[in-house]
Motif scaffolding. Structure first.
Motif, short mmCIF file in Angstrom:
data_model
loop_
_atom_site.label_atom_id
_atom_site.label_comp_id
_atom_site.label_asym_id
_atom_site.label_seq_id
_atom_site.Cartn_x
_atom_site.Cartn_y
_atom_site.Cartn_z
N SER A 120 0.85 -1.19 0.00
CA SER A 120 0.00 0.00 0.00
C SER A 120 0.89 1.24 0.00
CB SER A 120 -0.91 0.02 1.23
OG SER A 120 -1.91 -0.97 1.12
N GLN A 121 0.62 2.14 -0.93
CA GLN A 121 1.36 3.38 -1.05
C GLN A 121 0.37 4.55 -1.15
OE1 GLN A 121 3.51 1.59 -4.60
NE2 GLN A 121 5.21 2.78 -3.71
N VAL A 122 0.91 5.77 -1.14
CA VAL A 122 0.08 6.94 -1.37
C VAL A 122 0.67 7.75 -2.51
CG1 VAL A 122 -0.97 7.17 0.90
CG2 VAL A 122 1.28 8.17 0.49
N LEU A 175 5.79 4.40 0.77
CA LEU A 175 5.30 3.08 1.15
C LEU A 175 4.71 3.16 2.56
CD1 LEU A 175 5.32 -0.08 0.66
CD2 LEU A 175 7.58 -0.04 1.73
N LEU A 176 3.45 2.68 2.72
CA LEU A 176 2.78 2.71 4.02
C LEU A 176 2.81 1.37 4.74
CD1 LEU A 176 -0.45 4.83 3.37
CD2 LEU A 176 1.70 5.58 4.38
N MET A 177 2.51 0.29 4.01
CA MET A 177 2.42 -1.02 4.65
C MET A 177 2.20 -2.08 3.58
SD MET A 177 -1.41 -0.85 6.32
CE MET A 177 -2.84 -0.47 5.31
N LEU A 178 2.22 -3.32 4.01
CA LEU A 178 1.78 -4.40 3.13
C LEU A 178 0.30 -4.24 2.86
CD1 LEU A 178 3.55 -7.45 4.81
CD2 LEU A 178 4.07 -6.52 2.55
N ALA A 179 -0.11 -4.49 1.62
CA ALA A 179 -1.53 -4.37 1.29
C ALA A 179 -2.32 -5.42 2.06
CB ALA A 179 -1.74 -4.55 -0.21
N PRO A 180 -3.37 -5.03 2.78
CA PRO A 180 -4.17 -6.02 3.52
C PRO A 180 -4.89 -6.97 2.57
CG PRO A 180 -5.25 -3.88 3.52
CD PRO A 180 -3.90 -3.67 2.90
#
Length: 440
Positions: free
Chosen positions: A106-108, A181-186
């Motif tokens: 997950s990115q923005v 980069l925020l996190m692994l995509a849920p």
């Protein structure tokens, strides 16, 4: 300089910058300090009755602020001592439809605000802050500041093994290469809903809304590394947003500490880094409208402005020891060498001989060394709110600042003596009577 005073001043400067990750937070922090100092907050929608001896401040867009000390002497006779700075800095701003999913992460999406040095944003511990507008319990629009505080994002570099030319020839594509980069995509490949992340953070701050209640936001990334004094003898200040929160802080401290009988005004505008053309920018009407309310009669206001002077405070380029050829050899300011008068023949700075002479005289009287900056003749020059304010309001103006390295980097560097030196000069400027426009 007194070591204790010097240390206390710099420590508070670092606290101010750390509390101000966005122009909204910088304005809120200045408003808090002004309120604690006894200034009265004005609302632009109200009718004003400003009293002699009163101390006031007003904000616009939550990101620009103007503070004024109303002295006893008639404005038309005394004029106003003004200091201007700006609250914004180059950064990465999050796009309205922020969610991006790529390769299971997950990115923005972001766009570049101002002239950022993009390579410095890689591999930094980034957080998110700004303003969120949402629908409240009465179905009315309401806004709150938000600050995640903790590192929640990063822009990883591409490994040298995958780009062997990186140290010789790597360019940065602002659309593709700097998505945080925020996190692994849920749930494998499902993108996160960024508004849900924002609503959860607001709940932690006491604003109980859901993602569906969020109407819009103005959010940016910022480096969470705290400001610090660095160097073997702590001779330097390293921090994000030194350009131009350092000048905002210096102007505020000078305003709060100055005494005397002079009318004193500090204005810190947003949007300088993108041209100042906004309702709260220096090219907008904020300062001029305040002066109109302060002195409604056109003739008296013009006479007042003829007796007024503006110091536009914005950081200057220090001569870089690794790139001395980028500077004019006769005009290379040194860090900790004192404040800098900025000069440009093509009016990119508003300095003229009269305003420069005034500032030099103040430096002499304050016992502060002063330096000059002029760009190489074969290089273009940046600009400030100085020429804009001078043109919009019609007030004599000088552009000054403290010398700085790595301007527009995610982490800039200034001298640990220069901010206090500039404060001493501005404090004297705020309280010393000056005879302006005197020729023989």
């Amino acid at each position: 300089m007194n070591d204790a005073v010097h240390s206390d001043f710099n420590d508070d400067l670092l606290r101010f910058i750390a509390a101000s990750p966005t122009p909204f937070h910088a304005t809120a922090e200045m408003a808090r300090r002004l309120t604690e100092a006894g200034f009265e907050r004005l609302q632009e929608a109200d009718h004003w009755q400003l009293q002699t001896g009163g101390r006031y401040f007003v904000t616009r867009n939550d990101s620009s602020i103007l503070a004024f000390v109303h002295a006893a002497e008639p404005l038309v006779e005394a004029g106003i001592r003004m200091v201007g700075a700006h609250t914004d800095s180059p950064c990465l701003k999050i796009k309205p439809h922020a969610d991006i999913q790529s390769a299971g992460y997950s990115q923005v999406g972001v766009e570049v605000y101002g002239g950022a040095l993009l390579n410095t944003w890689f591999d930094r511990d980034l957080s998110i802050a700004g303003r969120v507008t949402y629908k409240d319990s009465d179905s009315e629009p309401c806004s709150s500041l938000i600050d995640f505080c903790a590192p929640v994002a990063v822009v990883p570099s591409l490994a040298i093994h995958l780009d062997r030319e990186a140290n010789r020839n790597r360019s940065i594509n602002a659309q593709e290469d700097i998505r945080p980069l925020l996190m692994l995509a849920p749930n494998g490949d499902q993108p996160t809903l960024f508004k849900q992340v924002v609503s959860e953070q607001l709940k932690q701050q006491g604003v109980n809304i859901g993602a569906a209640d969020i109407l819009d936001f103005e959010l940016c990334l910022y480096d969470t590394q705290t400001p610090a004094l660095v160097g073997l003898k702590r001779e330097f200040i390293a921090s994000a947003r030194l350009d131009n929160l350092l000048s905002c802080y210096v102007g505020l401290q000078a305003l709060l500490s100055a005494d005397g009988e002079q009318h004193r005004l500090l204005v810190c505008n947003d949007h300088e880094e993108v041209g100042s053309a906004s309702a709260c920018g220096a090219k907008g009407p904020m300062l001029d409208q305040f002066l109109q309310r302060l002195s409604p009669d056109v003739s008296e206001r013009m006479r007042m402005l003829d007796r007024s002077i503006m110091v536009s405070a914005d950081n200057a380029h220090g001569i870089h020891p690794n790139f001395t050829a980028k500077h004019d050899a006769q005009h290379g300011p040194l860090l900790n060498g004192g404040p800098v008068i900025k000069v440009n023949a093509n009016q990119r700075y508003a300095t003229n001989s009269e305003t420069s002479g005034m500032f030099r005289l103040l430096c002499q009287e304050a016992g502060i060394a002063v330096q000059s900056f002029v760009s190489r003749t074969d290089m273009e020059c940046g600009s400030t709110i100085g020429p804009i304010t001078s043109a919009e309001v019609g007030v004599r103006t000088i552009d000054v600042g403290v010398p700085t390295f790595a301007m527009h980097s995610v982490r800039e560097l200034a001298g640990s003596d220069d901010a206090l030196a500039l404060k001493k000069v501005l404090e004297l400027f705020f309280k010393r009577p000056l005879r302006l426009g005197h020729s023989v």
